[in-house]
Design a protein around this motif. Sequence first.
Motif, mmCIF file in Angstrom:
data_model
loop_
_atom_site.group_PDB
_atom_site.id
_atom_site.type_symbol
_atom_site.label_atom_id
_atom_site.label_comp_id
_atom_site.label_asym_id
_atom_site.label_seq_id
_atom_site.Cartn_x
_atom_site.Cartn_y
_atom_site.Cartn_z
ATOM 1 N N ASP A 1 -11.231 -2.067 3.997
ATOM 2 C CA ASP A 1 -11.561 -0.861 4.756
ATOM 3 C C ASP A 1 -10.318 -0.157 5.273
ATOM 4 O O ASP A 1 -10.358 0.497 6.319
ATOM 5 N N ALA A 2 -9.190 -0.277 4.569
ATOM 6 C CA ALA A 2 -7.952 0.363 5.002
ATOM 7 C C ALA A 2 -7.166 0.835 3.786
ATOM 8 O O ALA A 2 -7.569 0.600 2.636
ATOM 9 N N LEU A 3 -6.034 1.521 4.030
ATOM 10 C CA LEU A 3 -5.266 2.123 2.946
ATOM 11 C C LEU A 3 -3.870 1.538 2.777
ATOM 12 O O LEU A 3 -3.441 1.258 1.654
ATOM 13 N N HIS A 4 -3.161 1.364 3.876
ATOM 14 C CA HIS A 4 -1.736 1.061 3.795
ATOM 15 C C HIS A 4 -1.483 -0.216 3.000
ATOM 16 O O HIS A 4 -2.093 -1.253 3.257
ATOM 17 N N TYR A 5 -0.598 -0.131 2.008
ATOM 18 C CA TYR A 5 -0.203 -1.249 1.144
ATOM 19 C C TYR A 5 -1.308 -1.701 0.194
ATOM 20 O O TYR A 5 -1.142 -2.684 -0.525
ATOM 21 N N THR A 6 -2.440 -1.015 0.145
ATOM 22 C CA THR A 6 -3.477 -1.411 -0.803
ATOM 23 C C THR A 6 -3.167 -0.940 -2.219
ATOM 24 O O THR A 6 -3.903 -1.267 -3.154
ATOM 25 N N ASP A 7 -2.103 -0.170 -2.394
ATOM 26 C CA ASP A 7 -1.697 0.222 -3.749
ATOM 27 C C ASP A 7 -0.728 -0.779 -4.362
ATOM 28 O O ASP A 7 -0.741 -1.025 -5.563
ATOM 29 N N ASN A 8 0.133 -1.388 -3.531
ATOM 30 C CA ASN A 8 1.182 -2.269 -4.052
ATOM 31 C C ASN A 8 1.132 -3.687 -3.528
ATOM 32 O O ASN A 8 1.742 -4.574 -4.106
ATOM 33 N N GLY A 9 0.466 -3.944 -2.414
ATOM 34 C CA GLY A 9 0.487 -5.275 -1.840
ATOM 35 C C GLY A 9 1.890 -5.634 -1.373
ATOM 36 O O GLY A 9 2.622 -4.790 -0.851
ATOM 37 N N PRO A 10 2.323 -6.882 -1.559
ATOM 38 C CA PRO A 10 3.638 -7.305 -1.070
ATOM 39 C C PRO A 10 4.792 -6.858 -1.965
ATOM 40 O O PRO A 10 5.933 -7.210 -1.724
ATOM 41 N N TYR A 11 4.509 -6.088 -3.002
ATOM 42 C CA TYR A 11 5.557 -5.590 -3.890
ATOM 43 C C TYR A 11 5.797 -4.113 -3.630
ATOM 44 O O TYR A 11 4.870 -3.367 -3.326
ATOM 45 N N TRP A 12 7.051 -3.732 -3.797
ATOM 46 C CA TRP A 12 7.386 -2.314 -3.716
ATOM 47 C C TRP A 12 7.562 -1.805 -5.124
ATOM 48 O O TRP A 12 8.301 -2.382 -5.925
ATOM 49 N N PHE A 13 6.878 -0.713 -5.460
ATOM 50 C CA PHE A 13 6.915 -0.207 -6.830
ATOM 51 C C PHE A 13 7.755 1.055 -6.896
ATOM 52 O O PHE A 13 7.431 2.067 -6.291
ATOM 53 N N ASN A 14 8.849 0.991 -7.649
ATOM 54 C CA ASN A 14 9.729 2.135 -7.849
ATOM 55 C C ASN A 14 9.349 2.800 -9.164
ATOM 56 O O ASN A 14 9.423 2.196 -10.221
#
Length: 420
Positions: free
Chosen positions: A192-205
């Motif tokens: 029920d939230a947004l932040h970091y739900t696209d990448n999880g614990p990884y940062w995608f460049n």
Amino acid sequence: MIRKSSGSRGFTLVELLVVIAIIGILVGLLLPAVQAAREAARRMSCSNNFKQIGLAAHNYHSAYKQLPMHMGGTRRVPAQASWFSGYGDDCNMMMLSVFVGLTPFFEQQGLWDSISNPNSVDLNNPGTPRTPPWPAMGPTPTEEENDVVIVNTRNNAYPPWMTEIPTLRCPSDPGQGLPAMGRSNYAACLGDALHYTDNGPYWFNLRGWPKIEVHTSSNESVLASCRGTFVPRRSMKFRDILDGLSNTIMMGEIATDLGDRDIRTMPHTFAPGTFSGLRDNPVGCRPDIDPERPRFWDPSLTDIAAGNQGRGFRWASGCQPYTAMNTILPPNSETCMSLGDTTPGVLSASSRHQGGVHVLMADGAVVFLTDSIEAGDPNIGTVATYGTGQRAPGSQSPYGLWGSLGTRANREVITESLNQ
């Protein structure tokens, strides 16, 4: 002598017209009943597909002691990457959906074999083996150009990503064929939230490679915001679902796009305020809905997804428009992305069924939830980062029963029957 007519008397024109009218009335009365019966059969078939997916997930968990990873797969190690390496086709950049790993568990062993081994088939050049072959676990499931001009990867030539899998399709959804790269009517629940739900614990460049973030704040933010059954690029187990498997949504149904600017299937791609704006105001895209046709975006709106980025368009991609959903807005609400298809968005469940959607609970049960399910206050923002935002980490979902069903470990008490 009187001569009698030997011919039989036929129908008059008036009688014929009356009979035709009666038949027309009967057909008119029966047709809605026939259509309703057909839709009921399609809805049952959709539910059965979802049950097969749930059984596959449980068998996967039994085999590997974890659920299939959302946004998993292969990636370049930093030593092999450069600033301008782009998406490429030498790995899948950890962008695969949960369905890729599930293929051998819902009777798609042949498809899994072609994915898990190097593959030389090139759909753009049939009959000519690709050199070098596609890597094991495939390339990035993408078809758009990178923002780096020198990279122009279009991996719609990879056969598995273009395969239409019957188990992943709802019979009530008429969408088919291009520009989709194999459609899916089912999506993983991210909470029920947004932040970091696209990448999880990884940062995608976008110009480089996924790399793990080691600083404490990012991991704390993932714990605070990624509250669903699945967390991007992190292994999840049934033991993580503390609210109970029967009280937690594992997947939800989604309608695929038909090219008609439907607010449920063609995402708004530039939310006001982008990332922070959508987190603080989940209904930020609502003013762009056509007031005269509330199921469609305003005809003047230009901030909508490209034609090949519709909802459910890539069964193999874990990016949110294609195989992810959340429980922020109630079912069949508008879809809104922070920026594009690789970013987080407000993406609810949706369907072509009348009045609601199917959801797959973590215990394997399939439940039909109505659009009118209690969904709290949509104006309350989602968790932003650890220790900030409009609600604290671990707090009860502000999105009512719908939001509570989407979270795995928030200690919400579900008192209502879900068998509606």
